[in-house]
Scaffold this motif. Structure first.
Motif, PDB file in Angstrom:
ATOM      1  N   GLU A 447      44.777  87.364  44.979  1.00 44.11           N
ATOM      2  CA  GLU A 447      45.502  86.713  46.080  1.00 44.11           C
ATOM      3  C   GLU A 447      46.449  85.672  45.528  1.00 44.11           C
ATOM      4  O   GLU A 447      46.205  85.042  44.513  1.00 44.11           O
ATOM      5  N   GLY A 448      47.572  85.478  46.232  1.00 43.57           N
ATOM      6  CA  GLY A 448      48.548  84.462  45.824  1.00 43.57           C
ATOM      7  C   GLY A 448      49.508  84.944  44.763  1.00 43.57           C
ATOM      8  O   GLY A 448      50.332  84.171  44.268  1.00 43.57           O
ATOM      9  N   LEU A 449      49.397  86.223  44.374  1.00 40.58           N
ATOM     10  CA  LEU A 449      50.264  86.749  43.320  1.00 40.58           C
ATOM     11  C   LEU A 449      50.805  88.108  43.755  1.00 40.58           C
ATOM     12  O   LEU A 449      50.047  89.040  44.001  1.00 40.58           O
ATOM     13  N   GLY A 450      52.135  88.202  43.870  1.00 36.30           N
ATOM     14  CA  GLY A 450      52.766  89.451  44.287  1.00 36.30           C
ATOM     15  C   GLY A 450      53.673  90.010  43.214  1.00 36.30           C
ATOM     16  O   GLY A 450      53.850  89.416  42.140  1.00 36.30           O
ATOM     17  N   LEU A 469      47.739  86.266  32.328  1.00 37.59           N
ATOM     18  CA  LEU A 469      47.571  85.645  33.652  1.00 37.59           C
ATOM     19  C   LEU A 469      46.473  84.584  33.628  1.00 37.59           C
ATOM     20  O   LEU A 469      46.539  83.585  34.343  1.00 37.59           O
ATOM     21  N   TYR A 470      45.452  84.802  32.791  1.00 37.16           N
ATOM     22  CA  TYR A 470      44.266  83.945  32.808  1.00 37.16           C
ATOM     23  C   TYR A 470      44.471  82.611  32.097  1.00 37.16           C
ATOM     24  O   TYR A 470      43.590  81.749  32.155  1.00 37.16           O
ATOM     25  N   VAL A 471      45.608  82.420  31.428  1.00 37.87           N
ATOM     26  CA  VAL A 471      45.871  81.124  30.773  1.00 37.87           C
ATOM     27  C   VAL A 471      46.994  80.369  31.489  1.00 37.87           C
ATOM     28  O   VAL A 471      47.427  79.316  31.023  1.00 37.87           O
ATOM     29  N   LEU A 472      47.465  80.894  32.609  1.00 39.54           N
ATOM     30  CA  LEU A 472      48.491  80.185  33.384  1.00 39.54           C
ATOM     31  C   LEU A 472      47.883  78.944  34.026  1.00 39.54           C
ATOM     32  O   LEU A 472      46.731  78.957  34.456  1.00 39.54           O
ATOM     33  N   GLU A 485      53.556  73.492  45.321  1.00 36.61           N
ATOM     34  CA  GLU A 485      52.297  73.098  44.686  1.00 36.61           C
ATOM     35  C   GLU A 485      51.117  73.915  45.220  1.00 36.61           C
ATOM     36  O   GLU A 485      50.294  74.412  44.449  1.00 36.61           O
ATOM     37  N   LYS A 486      51.072  74.078  46.550  1.00 37.54           N
ATOM     38  CA  LYS A 486      49.945  74.797  47.156  1.00 37.54           C
ATOM     39  C   LYS A 486      49.924  76.255  46.727  1.00 37.54           C
ATOM     40  O   LYS A 486      48.870  76.802  46.384  1.00 37.54           O
ATOM     41  N   SER A 487      51.102  76.901  46.740  1.00 37.89           N
ATOM     42  CA  SER A 487      51.150  78.317  46.353  1.00 37.89           C
ATOM     43  C   SER A 487      50.841  78.494  44.870  1.00 37.89           C
ATOM     44  O   SER A 487      50.234  79.494  44.472  1.00 37.89           O
ATOM     45  N   ALA A 488      51.228  77.522  44.036  1.00 39.45           N
ATOM     46  CA  ALA A 488      50.896  77.569  42.611  1.00 39.45           C
ATOM     47  C   ALA A 488      49.382  77.454  42.420  1.00 39.45           C
ATOM     48  O   ALA A 488      48.778  78.159  41.604  1.00 39.45           O
ATOM     49  N   GLU A 489      48.772  76.569  43.212  1.00 41.58           N
ATOM     50  CA  GLU A 489      47.305  76.403  43.153  1.00 41.58           C
ATOM     51  C   GLU A 489      46.603  77.698  43.571  1.00 41.58           C
ATOM     52  O   GLU A 489      45.639  78.129  42.929  1.00 41.58           O
ATOM     53  N   ASN A 490      47.104  78.306  44.646  1.00 42.07           N
ATOM     54  CA  ASN A 490      46.493  79.554  45.147  1.00 42.07           C
ATOM     55  C   ASN A 490      46.584  80.665  44.112  1.00 42.07           C
ATOM     56  O   ASN A 490      45.654  81.467  43.959  1.00 42.07           O
ATOM     57  N   LEU A 491      47.717  80.720  43.411  1.00 45.16           N
ATOM     58  CA  LEU A 491      47.899  81.750  42.379  1.00 45.16           C
ATOM     59  C   LEU A 491      46.856  81.581  41.266  1.00 45.16           C
ATOM     60  O   LEU A 491      46.173  82.541  40.891  1.00 45.16           O
ATOM     61  N   ALA A 496      41.593  83.214  38.760  1.00 40.87           N
ATOM     62  CA  ALA A 496      40.242  82.810  38.327  1.00 40.87           C
ATOM     63  C   ALA A 496      39.170  83.591  39.091  1.00 40.87           C
ATOM     64  O   ALA A 496      38.163  84.020  38.523  1.00 40.87           O
ATOM     65  N   LYS A 497      39.410  83.808  40.391  1.00 40.31           N
ATOM     66  CA  LYS A 497      38.423  84.507  41.230  1.00 40.31           C
ATOM     67  C   LYS A 497      38.301  85.991  40.851  1.00 40.31           C
ATOM     68  O   LYS A 497      37.266  86.623  41.073  1.00 40.31           O
ATOM     69  N   SER A 498      39.343  86.546  40.230  1.00 43.97           N
ATOM     70  CA  SER A 498      39.333  87.979  39.916  1.00 43.97           C
ATOM     71  C   SER A 498      38.272  88.360  38.879  1.00 43.97           C
ATOM     72  O   SER A 498      37.961  89.539  38.723  1.00 43.97           O
ATOM     73  N   VAL A 499      37.694  87.380  38.187  1.00 41.51           N
ATOM     74  CA  VAL A 499      36.630  87.700  37.213  1.00 41.51           C
ATOM     75  C   VAL A 499      35.377  88.216  37.926  1.00 41.51           C
ATOM     76  O   VAL A 499      34.464  88.731  37.276  1.00 41.51           O
TER      77      VAL A 499
END
Length: 665
Positions: A447-450, A469-472, A485-491, A496-499
């Motif tokens: 989520e948050g990434l298109g 992606l995992y070190v962004l 800021e909010k959309s960057a946080e969501n990305l 992180a949640k994809s693990v």
């Protein structure tokens, strides 16, 4: 009458009037009288919140705001339908059914295929609990707050409904309501909506349910799934659902032959234009639900249902230019860029030309006037050229021989229709395409990434593969275009949640050529973890159910590439799941390895689906029909006699439910 009783009486009366108006199209009071009653109930509920009821008619007006629609797994998968376009297609389908069921009379229920947004409604104890969009069939978005505003969706049922079930249907926008909405938009100086289907679908994801309530959406239901339904046929499904309070289309007919099915199709192909909703075909289902159970499913579709699509709409327009797209596997797809033209309710500007052979076969050239139709009214395709309008200076299309992005010479292997760019790690669309596949809903569902953000991240040099992606971090992402800021946080949170995504979906996400969702599940189940899969030989891979030469060779090639191994090791270090979970491994054995079972009939101790799961969990294979490769026929009550005869003829052991359960001890 005390306050509680008065509130209940008003609710019951309003529910009945609502059903009469929106479901039966037979109002018994005026709109004014209904509004007065609703206002009285609203006032009483405001004064007495202790009598709150989640199914109250006052909740129909909306007002709930949904910022993020939660992704929910379907308890019963929502399959897509196989399409047919001719009587011959239907006859071939009927032969496959008879081959599976044996020589038994088969009836079909024919229903119109309404063109809307698919929805699954869950009811428990007669109350609407959840509404979920189709999504990818395995999971969808929870849109319950919005669905509750649709007047034809009952919040509480009546009659002899089951304890718990899901009912499926389409959210549609009638032509009359759609025209009225567009008239209002034009009067306000806004662009009109393009077609009812897309508008209905978009309505489900509006954040403000009050806006959804203002739209004249309807919900047409046609399918029930769940345990202990006590229903024997599809036609009975429709009748029962109607009696419980659902809006079920009355256009449905039981047919005894393909000829009767075609008579239904031909009638409605002409008369569908008299209906208040968009339709694009007829759905034909085996009427007997036990036979449906016997026939089961392929990886994508039920074997017991077929969609007969009405003839696609066709238009002609000018082909301005042929351009070429590069896919994530390096496959080149030629694209026709057209003069915009309205087709089946949408504006079409581009159409796929498939490959060089298709262009040569139809002799398609830039500057041609071409005939365009929507295949199944979904994907635009060019079906021919109007040669009478071809310009005098026209010259044949010369297919490109170098990649349009990285200029690598294209290759085409014998027997393959596509040309390929072999610059796997240096061609930008291949790199971004693999990352876009990795983050997609059926894969890692980040989520948050298109797709556009992936291209921006790549362009800015922040990522070169999906492990990056995992070190962004938020600070790197925020300067990107349209990124706050909010959309960057969501990305960053989404990555992180994809693990938590399970191994079989991670395996699909890696983008190994020819390894789709179903193959990824088979490989994950066979090898349990990535290390075992990476060390598997070609012959070992070939021994896995449904893994052929092409897939085995592709898997070997992928894991022989050092860069791929390096990326996998990085993903492991970030916590990505590369082995089956303990929950998945629980109760799994190799007891039935090498054996193929056909399951037929009705069972007492476990359901047919549970029985099939037990076979697979213990290393066995479930077959759809009896053949010389079948090891056992598990026979339940009401099994067709032809299956028994065929099994006896091939000397296949016929075992009972108890015999099978003993095998697992």
């Amino acid at each position: 009458m005390n306050i509680k009783e008065k509130i209940e009486a008003l609710r019951n009366s309003l529910r009945e009037h609502n059903h009469n108006y929106y479901v039966l199209d037979n109002p018994t009071i005026s709109d004014y009288e209904f509004d007065i009653m609703l206002k009285e109930l609203q006032d009483l509920e405001d004064q007495h919140p202790e009598f709150h009821d989640a199914t109250s008619p006052t909740l129909r007006v909306g007002g709930g705001i949904t910022k993020y629609f939660e992704t929910v797994a379907h308890e019963h998968r929502m399959y897509s339908l196989e399409n047919s376009y001719s009587k011959e297609d239907l006859e071939d389908w009927e032969k496959r059914i008879q081959k599976n069921l044996g020589d038994v009379p088969v009836e079909f229920t024919c229903e119109l295929k309404y063109d809307g947004a698919s929805i699954s409604l869950t009811y428990e104890k007669g109350q609407l609990m959840r509404a979920v969009t189709r999504g990818d069939g395995f999971q969808g978005d929870d849109v319950t707050t919005n669905i509750k505003t649709i007047k034809s969706v009952p919040l509480r049922l009546k009659g002899d409904y089951p304890e718990k079930f899901d009912i499926r249907g389409e959210i549609v926008l009638p032509f009359e309501g759609f025209a009225k909405m567009n008239q209002e938009r034009l009067e306000n100086g806004e662009d009109p909506y393009m077609n009812p289907r897309n508008t209905a679908s978009g309505s489900l994801k509006l954040q403000d349910s009050a806006l959804v309530a203002q739209r004249p959406l309807e919900c047409l239901l046609y399918s029930i799934v769940g345990p202990n339904l006590n229903i024997s046929s599809q036609f009975e499904v429709l009748e029962k659902a109607r009696s419980w309070g659902f809006k079920v289309p009355t256009v449905a007919e039981v047919c005894k032959s393909t000829d009767e099915v075609m008579a239904f199709v031909e009638y409605w192909d002409v008369h569908r234009h008299e209906l208040p909703y968009e339709t694009d075909g007829v759905v034909v289902k085996v009427n007997n639900l036990q036979y449906q159970d016997e026939l089961g499913y392929t990886a994508k579709s039920p074997r017991w249902a077929m969609a007969y699509k009405f003839k696609a709409e066709q238009v002609s327009t000018l082909l301005n230019e042929i351009t070429y797209q590069v896919g994530r596997t390096g496959a080149i797809t030629p694209v026709a860029n057209l003069n915009p033209v309205l087709l089946a309710g949408t504006t079409v500007k581009r159409a796929s030309l498939h490959n060089a052979d298709q262009i040569a076969k139809l002799d398609i050239r830039e500057g041609d006037t071409v005939f365009v139709e929507k295949g199944g009214e979904i994907i635009p395709k060019i079906i021919g050229v109007d040669f009478s309008k071809r310009p005098a200076d026209s010259s044949p299309t010369v297919y490109i021989d170098h990649c349009p992005e990285c200029h690598t010479k294209l290759e085409r292997t014998e027997g393959d229709a596509k040309h390929y760019c072999t610059n796997y790690y240096g061609c930008p669309p291949q790199i971004t395409g693999r990352i876009q596949h990795y983050i997609s809903r059926k894969a890692m569902d980040i989520e948050g990434l298109g797709g556009e953000t992936v291209e921006l991240l790549f362009k800015e040099g922040l990522i070169e593969n999906y492990a990056d992606l995992y070190v962004l971090n938020k600070e790197q992402v925020m300067p990107l275009e349209r990124m706050a800021e909010k959309s960057a946080e969501n990305l960053v949170k989404g990555v992180a949640k994809s693990v938590e995504i399970p191994f079989e979906r991670v395996l699909f996400a890696l983008g190994i050529r020819f390894v789709g969702e179903t193959v990824a599940k088979k490989l994950a189940k066979a090898y349990k973890n990535i290390d075992a899969l990476m060390s598997a030989s070609y012959d070992e891979l070939m021994s896995v159910d449904e893994i052929g030469q092409v897939i085995a060779a592709s898997v070997i090639e992928f894991f022989q590439n050092e860069k791929n191994i390096e990326i996998i090791e990085r993903l492991k270090s970030y916590g990505v799941q590369f082995e089956l979970s303990a929950e998945k491994l629980e109760n799994q054995t190799e007891l039935l390895k090498g054996s193929t079972f056909v399951v037929s009939g009705v069972f007492e101790k476990v359901s047919r689906d549970e029985l099939k799961k037990l076979i697979e969990d213990n290393g066995g294979k479930v077959g759809s029909s009896i053949s010389s490769k079948t090891s056992y026929l598990v026979a339940g009550d009401k099994m067709g006699p032809s299956k028994r005869t065929k099994a006896e003829g091939l000397n296949i052991p016929i075992i009972s439910e108890d015999d099978f359960l003993e095998m697992l001890q």
